[in-house]
Design an enzyme around this catalytic site. Structure first.
Site, short mmCIF file in Angstrom:
data_model
loop_
_atom_site.label_atom_id
_atom_site.label_comp_id
_atom_site.label_asym_id
_atom_site.label_seq_id
_atom_site.Cartn_x
_atom_site.Cartn_y
_atom_site.Cartn_z
N VAL A 11 0.74 -0.73 -0.02
CA VAL A 11 0.40 -0.38 0.23
C VAL A 11 0.80 1.13 0.09
O VAL A 11 1.04 1.92 -0.14
CB VAL A 11 -0.88 -0.28 1.31
CG1 VAL A 11 -1.72 1.00 1.25
CG2 VAL A 11 -1.99 -1.22 1.10
N ASP A 30 10.84 2.95 6.31
CA ASP A 30 9.68 1.36 6.55
C ASP A 30 10.82 1.00 8.13
O ASP A 30 11.89 1.20 7.96
CB ASP A 30 9.53 0.72 5.90
CG ASP A 30 8.61 -0.83 6.19
OD1 ASP A 30 7.76 -0.97 5.82
OD2 ASP A 30 9.40 -1.67 7.52
N LYS A 35 14.61 -3.98 3.95
CA LYS A 35 13.25 -3.67 2.86
C LYS A 35 13.88 -2.25 2.21
O LYS A 35 13.77 -2.31 0.91
CB LYS A 35 12.17 -3.00 4.28
CG LYS A 35 10.93 -4.31 3.21
CD LYS A 35 9.87 -3.96 3.62
CE LYS A 35 8.77 -4.77 3.37
NZ LYS A 35 6.93 -3.43 4.25
N LYS A 199 -15.14 2.61 3.79
CA LYS A 199 -13.40 1.42 3.34
C LYS A 199 -14.33 0.06 4.17
O LYS A 199 -14.22 -1.29 3.52
CB LYS A 199 -12.32 1.52 4.19
CG LYS A 199 -11.41 0.22 4.94
CD LYS A 199 -10.76 0.60 3.41
CE LYS A 199 -9.64 -0.63 3.36
NZ LYS A 199 -8.28 -0.69 2.56
N ASN A 203 -14.85 -3.28 1.78
CA ASN A 203 -14.79 -4.63 1.70
C ASN A 203 -15.80 -5.39 2.22
O ASN A 203 -15.90 -6.52 1.86
CB ASN A 203 -13.28 -4.25 2.44
CG ASN A 203 -12.23 -3.90 1.99
OD1 ASN A 203 -11.89 -3.81 0.46
ND2 ASN A 203 -11.00 -4.13 2.92
N PHE A 244 -16.89 -10.70 -8.48
CA PHE A 244 -16.72 -10.92 -7.57
C PHE A 244 -17.84 -11.97 -7.22
O PHE A 244 -18.97 -11.81 -6.08
CB PHE A 244 -16.86 -10.03 -5.92
CG PHE A 244 -15.12 -9.19 -5.88
CD1 PHE A 244 -14.83 -8.44 -6.81
CD2 PHE A 244 -14.90 -9.58 -5.17
CE1 PHE A 244 -13.62 -8.12 -6.60
CE2 PHE A 244 -13.42 -9.04 -3.88
CZ PHE A 244 -12.14 -8.20 -6.27
N GLY A 248 -16.14 -20.24 -4.88
CA GLY A 248 -14.47 -20.91 -4.89
C GLY A 248 -14.88 -21.76 -3.61
O GLY A 248 -15.77 -21.92 -2.52
N CYS A 255 -7.09 -8.45 3.65
CA CYS A 255 -8.06 -7.49 4.41
C CYS A 255 -9.53 -8.04 3.84
O CYS A 255 -9.81 -7.57 5.54
CB CYS A 255 -8.04 -6.53 2.66
SG CYS A 255 -6.95 -5.86 2.61
N ARG A 322 -0.75 -14.50 3.77
CA ARG A 322 -1.12 -14.35 4.96
C ARG A 322 -3.25 -14.05 4.25
O ARG A 322 -3.90 -14.00 3.40
CB ARG A 322 -1.31 -12.75 4.90
CG ARG A 322 0.12 -12.44 5.03
CD ARG A 322 -0.40 -10.65 5.44
NE ARG A 322 -0.12 -9.96 4.56
CZ ARG A 322 0.26 -9.13 4.39
NH1 ARG A 322 -0.48 -7.92 4.88
NH2 ARG A 322 0.53 -8.28 3.00
C1 UDX Z 1 -9.39 -6.12 -1.12
C2 UDX Z 1 -9.93 -5.27 -1.94
O1 UDX Z 1 -10.45 -6.29 -3.36
C3 UDX Z 1 -9.48 -4.12 -2.12
O2 UDX Z 1 -10.14 -2.45 -2.63
C4 UDX Z 1 -8.78 -3.99 -0.86
O3 UDX Z 1 -8.24 -2.55 -0.73
C5 UDX Z 1 -8.22 -4.97 -0.65
O4 UDX Z 1 -8.66 -5.94 0.13
P1 UDX Z 1 -7.24 -8.32 -2.11
O5 UDX Z 1 -7.40 -8.38 -0.75
O6 UDX Z 1 -5.81 -7.16 -3.51
O7 UDX Z 1 -7.97 -6.48 -2.62
O8 UDX Z 1 -8.00 -9.21 -2.62
P2 UDX Z 1 -9.44 -9.88 -4.00
O9 UDX Z 1 -8.73 -10.07 -5.59
O10 UDX Z 1 -10.03 -8.44 -3.75
O11 UDX Z 1 -9.72 -10.80 -3.56
C6 UDX Z 1 -9.39 -11.09 -2.15
C7 UDX Z 1 -9.66 -12.29 -2.38
O12 UDX Z 1 -11.39 -12.82 -2.58
C8 UDX Z 1 -8.70 -13.71 -2.54
O13 UDX Z 1 -8.85 -15.03 -2.34
C9 UDX Z 1 -9.64 -14.36 -3.86
O14 UDX Z 1 -9.30 -15.64 -4.12
C10 UDX Z 1 -11.44 -14.32 -3.22
N1 UDX Z 1 -12.42 -14.10 -4.30
C11 UDX Z 1 -12.32 -12.47 -4.82
C12 UDX Z 1 -13.72 -14.93 -4.98
O15 UDX Z 1 -13.18 -16.30 -4.45
N2 UDX Z 1 -14.62 -14.57 -5.64
C13 UDX Z 1 -14.50 -13.70 -6.47
O16 UDX Z 1 -14.72 -12.96 -7.37
C14 UDX Z 1 -13.71 -12.48 -5.92
#
Ligand code: UDX
Length: 425
Positions: A11, A30, A35, A199, A203, A244, A248, A255, A322
């Site tokens: 980030v 940091d 790093k 935020k 999420n 989304f 799965g 996050c 993570r």
């Molecule tokens: C997420 C949010 O998208 C982002 O806006 C926020 O700032 C941080 O958290 P990220 O953690 O990078 O981003 O991953 P993302 O691509 O959103 O996927 C999160 C998880 O959901 C993954 O494990 C992914 O496999 C799963 N996922 C995502 C699904 O199972 N189905 C989907 O349709 C989308």
């Protein structure tokens, strides 16, 4: 305008580098000295698209500075971005220790008027605590949440679909308006609590969408319907949207799981119940079990069976473990007496340090050898391009459990596999 970024994970780095590309001078700090040393050489110790080339460009333009100490990073700064991680504690609360330490340092070191921007995800209670720690006439405070996705963080930072600025302070508002005038995205100026809730609600909503489609996929499995068609059929309604809705074995990462749990905990502490978010969390905690059910249905007892898990990172394109559902699944398989073998393209070395007693490799063909079943746990698109005929020969059995609905079921049946997706007939 001079900017300081405190905390250089994906980030902090993507935010800072996007600002460098807009022409600002940015100092990064940091507490992890290794790093910083690595960034100075233009090397990024985690996986993020485009970022390594861009850092080199900014280093040679001399507008990205990686500072050895906080004092140096804060020199002549007009805006300080706090991008420090807020990891989750076992009870669902955030660990604020690193933020608290930095706030104490800022109070000691900053002697001029500066805008402190909280980019780290903090809930309303944690925000008030942080604000308290920063109470000084030198600081104007704003909340500016990030919505960056790992893997494509730099592109997301350069082209955000919205910029949210929450502040009660006219000075912060003026400075941040000027800073972000170089970005074309829609901007919402609001109060800090609303910015924080934007935020958390974003999420949580994404988490709800994923758990919702997973619940529907589980029903598809019972009635013999196709989740791909169902997701398309509902997603074409613009009020719902297609993103989304990929079924799965559940969401992971640093996050979505953390923010949903943290919101639930915060609400509970305030005698409120977040029933919908809680349901999304419960569905997600259990969704990986669908794989165990499918394995058991096809193999009978799992004891001493060899099962190859493809994918360890929480999603494809990253080396981040993570909140990875794959790791949870592997633990459960081990408890059932399975001989687990696992593959990942990027996180295999990191994973070896966490799971010591199984075979882990970046060589997918070595991992599938003699397997009774293969489970796809991460959506690496590279898995669709493997030599599956060779894999079939290397395996002892012919069962594929596709936990990310990544492969083409018809093709796999043609190749002689028994194919099980999630909610795919
Ligand atoms: C997420 C949010 O998208 C982002 O806006 C926020 O700032 C941080 O958290 P990220 O953690 O990078 O981003 O991953 P993302 O691509 O959103 O996927 C999160 C998880 O959901 C993954 O494990 C992914 O496999 C799963 N996922 C995502 C699904 O199972 N189905 C989907 O349709 C989308």
């Amino acid at each position: 305008m001079k900017i300081s970024i405190i905390g250089v994970g994906y980030v902090g780095l993507a935010t800072g580098i996007s600002l460098c590309l807009k022409g600002y001078t940015v100092s990064f700090y940091d507490s992890d000295k290794k790093k910083i040393k690595s960034f100075k050489r233009g090397k990024v110790p985690f996986v993020e698209e485009d970022i390594e080339e861009t850092i080199k460009e900014c280093l040679s333009n001399k507008n990205a500075i990686f500072a050895d100490n906080l004092k140096e990073a804060l020199e002549n700064s007009n805006i300080i971005f706090l991008c420090i991680g807020t990891p989750i504690l076992p009870e669902g609360e955030s660990d604020l220790i690193n933020i608290k330490n930095v706030c104490a340092e800022l109070r000691k070191l900053v002697r001029h008027e500066v805008v402190v921007v909280i980019k780290s995800t903090v809930n309303p209670g944690d925000y008030l605590e942080t604000k308290n720690l920063l109470s000084s006439k030198n600081f104007s405070i704003a909340v500016n949440p990030e919505f960056l996705r790992e893997g494509s963080a730099l592109q997301n930072a350069l082209h955000p679909n919205r910029i949210i600025i929450g502040t009660d302070d006219e000075y912060s508002k003026k400075i941040l308006k000027e800073l972000y005038s170089k970005f074309e995205s829609p901007k919402i100026f609001t109060d800090p609590m609303s910015a924080i809730l934007i935020k958390y609600a974003s999420n949580s909503f994404l988490a709800v969408k994923i758990s919702f489609i997973n619940e529907i996929a589980n029903i598809c499995d019972i009635v013999g319907a196709s989740i791909d068609d169902v997701a398309l059929g509902i997603g074409l309604d613009p009020r719902i949207g297609r993103d989304f809705l990929k079924a799965g074995i559940g969401f992971g990462g640093s996050c979505l799981p953390k923010d949903t749990k943290n919101l639930i905990r915060f609400a509970e502490k305030n005698s409120l119940s977040t029933n919908i978010v809680k349901a999304a969390d419960i569905v997600n905690e259990n969704q990986y079990k669908v794989v165990i059910k499918k394995l058991t249905k096809n193999l009978g007892t799992l004891e001493n069976k060899v099962i190859s898990v493809l994918g360890l990172s929480f999603k494809g394109g990253t080396d981040d473990l993570r909140g990875s559902v794959s790791l949870k699944l592997i633990e459960e398989l081990k408890k059932s007496g399975v001989v687990v073998k696992a593959h990942d393209y990027l996180s295999y070395e990191k994973a070896k340090k966490i799971i010591k007693d199984i075979f882990i490799s970046k060589d997918v063909y070595a991992v599938v050898k003699d397997a009774d079943a293969v489970v796809i746990a991460t959506d690496w698109k590279e898995y669709t391009k493997l030599d599956w005929e060779k894999i079939k020969e290397l395996m002892k059995g012919n069962l594929i459990v596709d936990g990310r609905n990544l492969l083409d079921p018809k093709l796999f049946k043609k190749l002689g596999f028994v194919y099980e997706g999630i909610g795919r007939k």
